[in-house]
Design a protein around this motif. Structure first.
Motif, PDB file in Angstrom:
ATOM      1  N   GLU A 177     -56.418  43.388  20.949  1.00  0.00           N
ATOM      2  CA  GLU A 177     -56.818  44.421  20.009  1.00  0.00           C
ATOM      3  C   GLU A 177     -55.864  45.617  20.007  1.00  0.00           C
ATOM      4  O   GLU A 177     -55.719  46.294  18.999  1.00  0.00           O
ATOM      5  N   PRO A 197     -61.505  37.327   5.391  1.00  0.00           N
ATOM      6  CA  PRO A 197     -60.695  36.881   6.545  1.00  0.00           C
ATOM      7  C   PRO A 197     -60.613  35.353   6.585  1.00  0.00           C
ATOM      8  O   PRO A 197     -61.563  34.668   6.215  1.00  0.00           O
ATOM      9  N   ASN A 201     -62.446  34.189  12.116  1.00  0.00           N
ATOM     10  CA  ASN A 201     -63.307  35.310  12.504  1.00  0.00           C
ATOM     11  C   ASN A 201     -63.790  35.994  11.219  1.00  0.00           C
ATOM     12  O   ASN A 201     -62.981  36.552  10.480  1.00  0.00           O
ATOM     13  N   HIS A 203     -65.369  38.682  10.627  1.00  0.00           N
ATOM     14  CA  HIS A 203     -65.441  40.143  10.593  1.00  0.00           C
ATOM     15  C   HIS A 203     -64.238  40.742   9.859  1.00  0.00           C
ATOM     16  O   HIS A 203     -63.106  40.282  10.014  1.00  0.00           O
ATOM     17  N   SER A 205     -61.092  42.879   8.761  1.00  0.00           N
ATOM     18  CA  SER A 205     -59.941  43.188   9.618  1.00  0.00           C
ATOM     19  C   SER A 205     -59.092  44.301   9.008  1.00  0.00           C
ATOM     20  O   SER A 205     -58.913  44.359   7.790  1.00  0.00           O
ATOM     21  N   ASN A 218     -55.354  46.170  16.025  1.00  0.00           N
ATOM     22  CA  ASN A 218     -56.012  45.369  14.992  1.00  0.00           C
ATOM     23  C   ASN A 218     -57.510  45.451  15.265  1.00  0.00           C
ATOM     24  O   ASN A 218     -57.968  45.113  16.347  1.00  0.00           O
ATOM     25  N   ARG A 220     -61.564  44.744  14.169  1.00  0.00           N
ATOM     26  CA  ARG A 220     -62.496  43.902  13.420  1.00  0.00           C
ATOM     27  C   ARG A 220     -63.831  44.618  13.296  1.00  0.00           C
ATOM     28  O   ARG A 220     -64.294  45.243  14.256  1.00  0.00           O
ATOM     29  N   GLY A 248     -65.278  32.731   7.850  1.00  0.00           N
ATOM     30  CA  GLY A 248     -63.970  33.379   8.023  1.00  0.00           C
ATOM     31  C   GLY A 248     -62.836  32.414   7.676  1.00  0.00           C
ATOM     32  O   GLY A 248     -61.800  32.391   8.330  1.00  0.00           O
TER      33      GLY A 248
END
Ligand code: ZN
Length: 249
Positions: A177, A197, A201, A203, A205, A218, A220, A248
């Motif tokens: 991250e 995404p 994933n 979530h 971004s 990065n 999320r 995702g």
């Protein structure tokens, strides 16, 4: 300076609002957008307004061009074409005018930062294979030698590629991250997609770059995916567009 970088929103208002709220948690000097504000999703007007009010600078993406008729839909698969046509039909005149006015990348925004949708050479090309990576670095050397951070979207896949010196081999950096950046290196960075995404994933971004401390993050963000999925189905958009958000993909 610290900036947030968002990309590939694709008319997903729930994801966009969650990301903008997350950006509020940082002190940023600028918010940059790498294009594809519209296409696929159910809220082209709200997303265009929110992005252009919040962003310091933005470049256009291929879906932005398709929705306003600057790119032929023959380049799109049937589901993407349906999404683009739906967005065109449901966008206000003001939205269409604002999307049409988006500049073509690459856009030099100073502080060693370049914004592009695809590669810096071609806004419609994916920056995912080695030739595209090598050509991108070569173009930076020739045309933007002062650029250290070339941001790109389009693939919806968050990735960081580092080149330590001019003749060095580009390498993919697994930063997790939070990544410490090297002072002499040049980076190609994809912050991932806000609204669709595709890295497995679901979530939303986005990226935060601090050019003074040399840190890239990065981030999320969880958002109300089911609400977006419901809107997609209710709008009569292709159902695949709802399902893929959950995976995702
Ligand atoms: Zn996109």
């Amino acid at each position: 300076m610290t900036c947030a970088v968002i990309s590939d929103i694709h008319s997903n208002l729930e994801a966009l609002e969650a990301v903008l709220a997350a950006i509020d948690g940082f002190t940023v000097d600028a918010v940059y957008c790498l294009g594809d504000i519209v296409g696929y999703g159910p809220n082209p007007n709200e997303c265009t307004k929110a992005v252009l009010e919040r962003c310091t600078a933005a470049v256009r993406g291929n879906h932005d061009k398709a929705v306003v008729g600057l790119l032929s839909l023959e380049w799109f698969n049937p589901v993407a074409a349906d999404g683009a046509l739906w967005n065109r039909k449901n966008a206000s005149e003001e939205t269409l005018a604002r999307i049409r006015a988006l500049p073509q990348g690459p856009l030099d925004v100073g502080d060693g930062i370049l914004l592009s949708h695809g590669t810096p050479m071609d806004e419609d090309r994916y920056l995912i294979d080695l030739p595209a990576i090598q050509e991108s670095f070569a173009m930076l050397d020739d045309t933007f030698p002062h650029v250290r951070f070339c941001f790109n979207g389009h693939s919806h896949y968050p990735i960081i590629i580092r080149r330590r010196a001019k003749k060095a081999r580009p390498e993919v950096v697994k930063g997790g991250e939070r990544l410490r950046l090297e002072p002499g290196a040049t980076y190609l960075i994809n912050p991932g997609s806000v609204g669709q995404p595709r890295d497995g994933n679901p979530h939303a971004s986005f990226g935060i770059l601090d050019t003074s401390r040399l840190v890239y993050r990065n981030i999320r963000v969880v958002y109300r995916i089911q609400e977006t999925q419901r809107k997609i189905i209710d709008a009569g958009l292709p159902k695949e567009l709802a399902w893929r958000l959950g995976d995702g993909r």
